[in-house]
Design an enzyme around this catalytic site. Structure first.
Site, PDB file in Angstrom:
ATOM      1  N   GLU A 129      50.833  44.516  26.090  1.00 16.01           N
ATOM      2  CA  GLU A 129      49.982  44.251  27.260  1.00 16.01           C
ATOM      3  C   GLU A 129      48.506  44.388  26.886  1.00 16.01           C
ATOM      4  O   GLU A 129      47.659  43.621  27.349  1.00 16.01           O
ATOM      5  CB  GLU A 129      50.314  45.196  28.417  1.00 16.01           C
ATOM      6  CG  GLU A 129      51.736  45.070  28.960  1.00 16.01           C
ATOM      7  CD  GLU A 129      52.082  43.667  29.430  1.00 16.01           C
ATOM      8  OE1 GLU A 129      51.198  42.942  29.907  1.00 16.01           O
ATOM      9  OE2 GLU A 129      53.263  43.293  29.305  1.00 16.01           O
ATOM     10  N   ASN A 178      51.676  44.555  38.705  1.00 12.35           N
ATOM     11  CA  ASN A 178      51.718  43.292  37.950  1.00 12.35           C
ATOM     12  C   ASN A 178      52.875  42.380  38.378  1.00 12.35           C
ATOM     13  O   ASN A 178      52.705  41.177  38.527  1.00 12.35           O
ATOM     14  CB  ASN A 178      51.808  43.579  36.454  1.00 12.35           C
ATOM     15  CG  ASN A 178      51.861  42.295  35.646  1.00 12.35           C
ATOM     16  OD1 ASN A 178      50.950  41.485  35.723  1.00 12.35           O
ATOM     17  ND2 ASN A 178      52.929  42.105  34.895  1.00 12.35           N
ATOM     18  N   TRP A 194      46.950  19.488  45.682  1.00 12.47           N
ATOM     19  CA  TRP A 194      47.158  20.723  46.440  1.00 12.47           C
ATOM     20  C   TRP A 194      46.988  20.423  47.927  1.00 12.47           C
ATOM     21  O   TRP A 194      46.111  19.639  48.304  1.00 12.47           O
ATOM     22  CB  TRP A 194      46.150  21.797  46.019  1.00 12.47           C
ATOM     23  CG  TRP A 194      46.241  22.189  44.579  1.00 12.47           C
ATOM     24  CD1 TRP A 194      45.350  21.883  43.604  1.00 12.47           C
ATOM     25  CD2 TRP A 194      47.282  22.943  43.950  1.00 12.47           C
ATOM     26  NE1 TRP A 194      45.766  22.401  42.390  1.00 12.47           N
ATOM     27  CE2 TRP A 194      46.948  23.061  42.571  1.00 12.47           C
ATOM     28  CE3 TRP A 194      48.465  23.529  44.397  1.00 12.47           C
ATOM     29  CZ2 TRP A 194      47.748  23.737  41.659  1.00 12.47           C
ATOM     30  CZ3 TRP A 194      49.261  24.215  43.476  1.00 12.47           C
ATOM     31  CH2 TRP A 194      48.906  24.310  42.130  1.00 12.47           C
ATOM     32  N   TRP A 254      46.362  33.825  36.723  1.00 15.73           N
ATOM     33  CA  TRP A 254      46.527  32.748  37.715  1.00 15.73           C
ATOM     34  C   TRP A 254      46.912  31.432  37.065  1.00 15.73           C
ATOM     35  O   TRP A 254      47.760  30.705  37.562  1.00 15.73           O
ATOM     36  CB  TRP A 254      45.265  32.600  38.579  1.00 15.73           C
ATOM     37  CG  TRP A 254      45.308  33.564  39.721  1.00 15.73           C
ATOM     38  CD1 TRP A 254      44.708  34.782  39.781  1.00 15.73           C
ATOM     39  CD2 TRP A 254      46.038  33.410  40.952  1.00 15.73           C
ATOM     40  NE1 TRP A 254      45.019  35.403  40.966  1.00 15.73           N
ATOM     41  CE2 TRP A 254      45.822  34.588  41.704  1.00 15.73           C
ATOM     42  CE3 TRP A 254      46.845  32.410  41.488  1.00 15.73           C
ATOM     43  CZ2 TRP A 254      46.392  34.778  42.971  1.00 15.73           C
ATOM     44  CZ3 TRP A 254      47.411  32.597  42.746  1.00 15.73           C
ATOM     45  CH2 TRP A 254      47.188  33.779  43.471  1.00 15.73           C
ATOM     46  N   TRP A 282      47.644  41.252  25.404  1.00 12.25           N
ATOM     47  CA  TRP A 282      47.428  40.184  26.403  1.00 12.25           C
ATOM     48  C   TRP A 282      45.985  40.226  26.896  1.00 12.25           C
ATOM     49  O   TRP A 282      45.331  39.201  27.073  1.00 12.25           O
ATOM     50  CB  TRP A 282      48.363  40.349  27.619  1.00 12.25           C
ATOM     51  CG  TRP A 282      49.676  39.644  27.488  1.00 12.25           C
ATOM     52  CD1 TRP A 282      50.883  40.232  27.280  1.00 12.25           C
ATOM     53  CD2 TRP A 282      49.913  38.228  27.569  1.00 12.25           C
ATOM     54  NE1 TRP A 282      51.861  39.267  27.219  1.00 12.25           N
ATOM     55  CE2 TRP A 282      51.304  38.038  27.396  1.00 12.25           C
ATOM     56  CE3 TRP A 282      49.104  37.125  27.772  1.00 12.25           C
ATOM     57  CZ2 TRP A 282      51.881  36.764  27.420  1.00 12.25           C
ATOM     58  CZ3 TRP A 282      49.677  35.853  27.784  1.00 12.25           C
ATOM     59  CH2 TRP A 282      51.051  35.687  27.613  1.00 12.25           C
ATOM     60  N   TRP A 304      45.434  27.282  43.033  1.00 11.30           N
ATOM     61  CA  TRP A 304      45.425  28.655  42.503  1.00 11.30           C
ATOM     62  C   TRP A 304      44.035  29.262  42.496  1.00 11.30           C
ATOM     63  O   TRP A 304      43.882  30.479  42.515  1.00 11.30           O
ATOM     64  CB  TRP A 304      46.041  28.692  41.105  1.00 11.30           C
ATOM     65  CG  TRP A 304      45.359  27.806  40.099  1.00 11.30           C
ATOM     66  CD1 TRP A 304      45.637  26.496  39.854  1.00 11.30           C
ATOM     67  CD2 TRP A 304      44.277  28.155  39.226  1.00 11.30           C
ATOM     68  NE1 TRP A 304      44.796  26.010  38.877  1.00 11.30           N
ATOM     69  CE2 TRP A 304      43.949  27.012  38.468  1.00 11.30           C
ATOM     70  CE3 TRP A 304      43.557  29.323  38.990  1.00 11.30           C
ATOM     71  CZ2 TRP A 304      42.939  26.984  37.511  1.00 11.30           C
ATOM     72  CZ3 TRP A 304      42.550  29.310  38.037  1.00 11.30           C
ATOM     73  CH2 TRP A 304      42.247  28.150  37.310  1.00 11.30           C
TER      74      TRP A 304
HETATM   75  P1  FAD Z   1      49.614  48.477  32.340  1.00  9.99           P
HETATM   76  O1  FAD Z   1      50.943  47.876  32.554  1.00  9.99           O
HETATM   77  O2  FAD Z   1      49.549  49.927  32.074  1.00  9.99           O
HETATM   78  O3  FAD Z   1      48.917  47.696  31.144  1.00  9.99           O
HETATM   79  C1  FAD Z   1      47.914  48.280  30.319  1.00  9.99           C
HETATM   80  C2  FAD Z   1      46.673  47.424  30.318  1.00  9.99           C
HETATM   81  O4  FAD Z   1      46.916  46.190  29.675  1.00  9.99           O
HETATM   82  C3  FAD Z   1      46.149  47.074  31.689  1.00  9.99           C
HETATM   83  O5  FAD Z   1      45.363  48.120  32.209  1.00  9.99           O
HETATM   84  C4  FAD Z   1      45.360  45.819  31.407  1.00  9.99           C
HETATM   85  O6  FAD Z   1      44.061  46.111  30.905  1.00  9.99           O
HETATM   86  C5  FAD Z   1      46.158  45.165  30.301  1.00  9.99           C
HETATM   87  N1  FAD Z   1      47.083  44.172  30.832  1.00  9.99           N
HETATM   88  C6  FAD Z   1      48.342  44.387  31.296  1.00  9.99           C
HETATM   89  N2  FAD Z   1      48.919  43.236  31.646  1.00  9.99           N
HETATM   90  C7  FAD Z   1      48.015  42.267  31.417  1.00  9.99           C
HETATM   91  C8  FAD Z   1      48.022  40.863  31.570  1.00  9.99           C
HETATM   92  N3  FAD Z   1      49.089  40.197  32.035  1.00  9.99           N
HETATM   93  N4  FAD Z   1      46.898  40.185  31.274  1.00  9.99           N
HETATM   94  C9  FAD Z   1      45.799  40.823  30.792  1.00  9.99           C
HETATM   95  N5  FAD Z   1      45.744  42.149  30.619  1.00  9.99           N
HETATM   96  C10 FAD Z   1      46.833  42.859  30.912  1.00  9.99           C
HETATM   97  N6  FAD Z   1      44.495  42.485  35.066  1.00  9.99           N
HETATM   98  C11 FAD Z   1      43.242  42.932  35.150  1.00  9.99           C
HETATM   99  O7  FAD Z   1      42.876  43.880  34.450  1.00  9.99           O
HETATM  100  N7  FAD Z   1      42.348  42.361  36.013  1.00  9.99           N
HETATM  101  C12 FAD Z   1      42.698  41.310  36.816  1.00  9.99           C
HETATM  102  O8  FAD Z   1      41.860  40.805  37.577  1.00  9.99           O
HETATM  103  C13 FAD Z   1      44.032  40.824  36.742  1.00  9.99           C
HETATM  104  N8  FAD Z   1      44.452  39.804  37.544  1.00  9.99           N
HETATM  105  C14 FAD Z   1      45.737  39.338  37.427  1.00  9.99           C
HETATM  106  C15 FAD Z   1      46.137  38.245  38.213  1.00  9.99           C
HETATM  107  C16 FAD Z   1      47.427  37.741  38.118  1.00  9.99           C
HETATM  108  C17 FAD Z   1      47.837  36.560  38.950  1.00  9.99           C
HETATM  109  C18 FAD Z   1      48.342  38.346  37.231  1.00  9.99           C
HETATM  110  C19 FAD Z   1      49.752  37.826  37.128  1.00  9.99           C
HETATM  111  C20 FAD Z   1      47.958  39.419  36.454  1.00  9.99           C
HETATM  112  C21 FAD Z   1      46.657  39.932  36.532  1.00  9.99           C
HETATM  113  N9  FAD Z   1      46.227  41.031  35.746  1.00  9.99           N
HETATM  114  C22 FAD Z   1      44.929  41.456  35.827  1.00  9.99           C
HETATM  115  C23 FAD Z   1      47.131  41.641  34.745  1.00  9.99           C
HETATM  116  C24 FAD Z   1      47.946  42.852  35.221  1.00  9.99           C
HETATM  117  O9  FAD Z   1      48.571  42.576  36.432  1.00  9.99           O
HETATM  118  C25 FAD Z   1      47.093  44.121  35.361  1.00  9.99           C
HETATM  119  O10 FAD Z   1      46.314  44.326  34.195  1.00  9.99           O
HETATM  120  C26 FAD Z   1      47.967  45.356  35.571  1.00  9.99           C
HETATM  121  O11 FAD Z   1      48.769  45.206  36.713  1.00  9.99           O
HETATM  122  C27 FAD Z   1      47.091  46.576  35.714  1.00  9.99           C
HETATM  123  O12 FAD Z   1      47.862  47.732  35.900  1.00  9.99           O
HETATM  124  P2  FAD Z   1      47.973  48.848  34.776  1.00  9.99           P
HETATM  125  O13 FAD Z   1      46.605  49.223  34.311  1.00  9.99           O
HETATM  126  O14 FAD Z   1      48.811  49.919  35.306  1.00  9.99           O
HETATM  127  O15 FAD Z   1      48.676  48.040  33.607  1.00  9.99           O
END
Ligand code: FAD
Ligand code: FO1
Length: 472
Positions: free
Chosen positions: A281, A347, A312, A388, A284, A365
């Site tokens: 993650e 997420n 759309w 997105w 990512w 979107w």
């Molecule tokens: P954890 O599961 O603990 O992950 C650790 C870290 O990894 C996160 O804090 C984040 O920095 C990074 N990360 C995790 N998943 C992703 C991912 N899919 N893409 C990029 N980085 C990731 N994340 C954001 O930080 N900001 C946003 O604006 C954002 N918008 C999103 C919009 C959509 C439609 C989707 C599907 C995902 C989005 N995410 C976003 C990714 C993800 O949902 C969040 O990072 C995550 O839910 C944050 O919770 P956590 O810190 O507990 O994550």
């Protein structure tokens, strides 16, 4: 004297640019500009501003403890940074770089002004383990557009350890304080004073102390079960560090080092797999930042040309229902209420509601992307746009179409309806199956003050596929 300009690196520990400044001198003045160009945009979440201001408060205290100051201005950095450097006769201005198009344009302009004034500028990559340009495909040295080969390359490389926290700084003397006063530094305002209202407590206390504590808690208690638990929105199973990473309240090298320590010390395959899943993650996050850096047009619209023409339907009333968590699909509505109330969404639910907006409601979107930025306390252009575009199938993802069925998602990931019950108190007494499938008898729904489904998933996904098939 060196001016250190903070933007999204609101900490003193493990800060590459700040550590480099400290190598040169101990007279370092921190600066932050509350930027009217950013704060005046229509996609700024009050919760995010609240988090940022909280981080600034702690950062200011840290500077004080170290013997210096963090000066805060409510003015454009184009005006403040060069004037400050000139009036204080600074030897240099240092800062850490960012991938966003706005950031790059802002910085270029300011670099030009400073250079014209004869002030040295030094910039660093701090917010990523590997900066853009370091991870390129092996055969043709091009940036990756697909995650899996990016991960293979990215994960095989050695990562830097955390950078030292600077000590024994020297701040402004009395004369310099008077010079600075003419530029109008201000005490850190509340979000309300800046015109943003968010009264609920934030999911994570702002600042570096809380971010480091949360990292520690996560690595001691949650990371070993992450691979399984991260799927269930009712469980506190993820790091909750996204806002801290967005604003740099925690250093990425420190975070990585902590995860690596857990990896070295764990002896079960399940735990190992979980830690690596979490590291994926983190990758990512880096992948999307690299993508935005090399393909800044991602911020403007769909990456796949095919999607530029997608018809759309953009029904305002459906969009309103989605925003408010009033679609009649309990898992979607629970998630949107979590977002509206807390500034954060799990997420799994971000994927569910994004799929629903695009594939079920046939809404562009970019409407959802913007709404997320207006609400998320961790809202980040690269990650949000990436998420997105992935959900809309308009991005770099190689899978042609991704359609989530809200009911099967709920059955799999909220099997006891705990998450739905928490966020939809008006229907929390109903039978679990009714909550998961969304098949609530209309009269029952009406009595609860809960809507009947605004669309049929079966019908809408057929319609989406039909429109998709018609695209050139
Ligand atoms: P954890 O599961 O603990 O992950 C650790 C870290 O990894 C996160 O804090 C984040 O920095 C990074 N990360 C995790 N998943 C992703 C991912 N899919 N893409 C990029 N980085 C990731 N994340 C954001 O930080 N900001 C946003 O604006 C954002 N918008 C999103 C919009 C959509 C439609 C989707 C599907 C995902 C989005 N995410 C976003 C990714 C993800 O949902 C969040 O990072 C995550 O839910 C944050 O919770 P956590 O810190 O507990 O994550
Ligand atoms: N950075 C700033 O330097 N000043 C701000 O006032 C500011 C506000 C802000 C609000 C929301 C948000 O998501 C980020 C914000 N940032 C701010 C950080 C911003 O992401 C970076 O400055 C980027 O480099 C801009 O592209």
């Amino acid at each position: 004297m060196i001016i250190f300009w903070h933007r999204r690196d609101l900490r003193v520990h493990d800060n590459i640019g700040l550590a480099a400044a400290r190598e040169k001198t101990n007279k370092i003045i921190g600066v932050f500009c509350l930027d009217p160009d950013i704060l005046g945009r229509d996609d700024i979440a009050p919760a995010r501003v609240k988090y940022m201001l909280g981080c600034l408060k702690e950062l200011q205290q840290k500077y004080q403890q170290l013997g210096s100051q963090l000066l805060v201005f409510h003015n454009s950095p184009h005006k403040i940074i060069p004037q400050l450097a000139k009036k204080l006769h600074c030897q240099a201005v240092y800062w850490n770089l960012d991938v966003e198009p706005y950031s790059r344009q802002r910085d270029e302009k300011i670099i030009n002004i400073l250079k014209a004034e004869g002030v040295e500028v030094k910039t660093f990559w701090d917010q990523l383990l590997h900066p853009p340009g370091e991870i390129l495909s092996k055969d043709n040295q091009k940036p990756y557009t697909v995650y899996t080969p990016f991960w293979r390359n990215w994960s095989s490389r050695k990562k830097l350890p955390p950078f030292p926290t600077p000590t024994h700084l020297v701040g402004l003397d009395e004369t310099e304080k008077q010079i600075v006063a003419s530029l109008g530094p201000i005490p850190i305002p509340s979000e309300k004073e800046l015109g943003f209202a968010f009264s609920a407590p934030l999911p994570l206390t702002p600042g570096e102390t809380a971010a480091c504590q949360r990292l520690d808690y996560f690595c001691s208690n949650l990371i070993h079960q992450y691979a399984e638990n991260r799927n269930y929105p009712a469980i506190d199973g993820t790091s909750q560090l996204s806002a801290a990473l967005k604003f740099g309240a925690i250093g990425i090298r420190k975070l990585w080092q902590r995860a690596e320590e857990e990896l070295q010390n764990c002896n079960s395959e399940e735990a190992k797999n979980s830690i690596i899943t979490w590291q994926k993650e983190i990758a990512w996050r880096e992948f999307y930042q690299h993508c935005l850096y090399f393909f800044p047009q991602l911020a403007e619209g769909p990456y796949k040309p095919k999607f530029k023409q997608f018809p759309w339907q953009n029904r305002e009333d459906w969009f309103q229902a989605w925003c408010e968590g009033q679609t009649g699909y309990p898992i979607v509505d629970a998630a949107m209420r979590q977002l509206n109330e807390t500034g954060w969404m799990h997420n799994r639910c971000r994927m569910i509601v994004a799929s629903f907006l695009t594939k079920d409601l046939l809404i562009d979107w970019r409407w959802g992307e913007k709404y997320f930025m207006q609400k998320l306390y961790d809202g980040d252009l690269a990650a949000n746009n990436g998420g997105w575009q992935w959900s809309a199938s308009s991005g770099m993802d190689t899978q042609p179409l991704r359609i989530f069925n809200p009911s099967s998602q709920a059955q799999k990931f909220d099997p006891h309806g705990e998450y739905i019950r928490k966020w939809l108190p008006e229907i929390s007494h109903l039978d679990t199956q009714e909550l998961l499938t969304g098949n609530i008898p209309p009269l029952v729904a009406q009595n609860c003050g809960y809507p009947t489904p605004i669309v049929s998933h079966q019908q809408q996904q057929r319609e989406f596929k039909r429109l998709y098939a018609q695209m050139p």
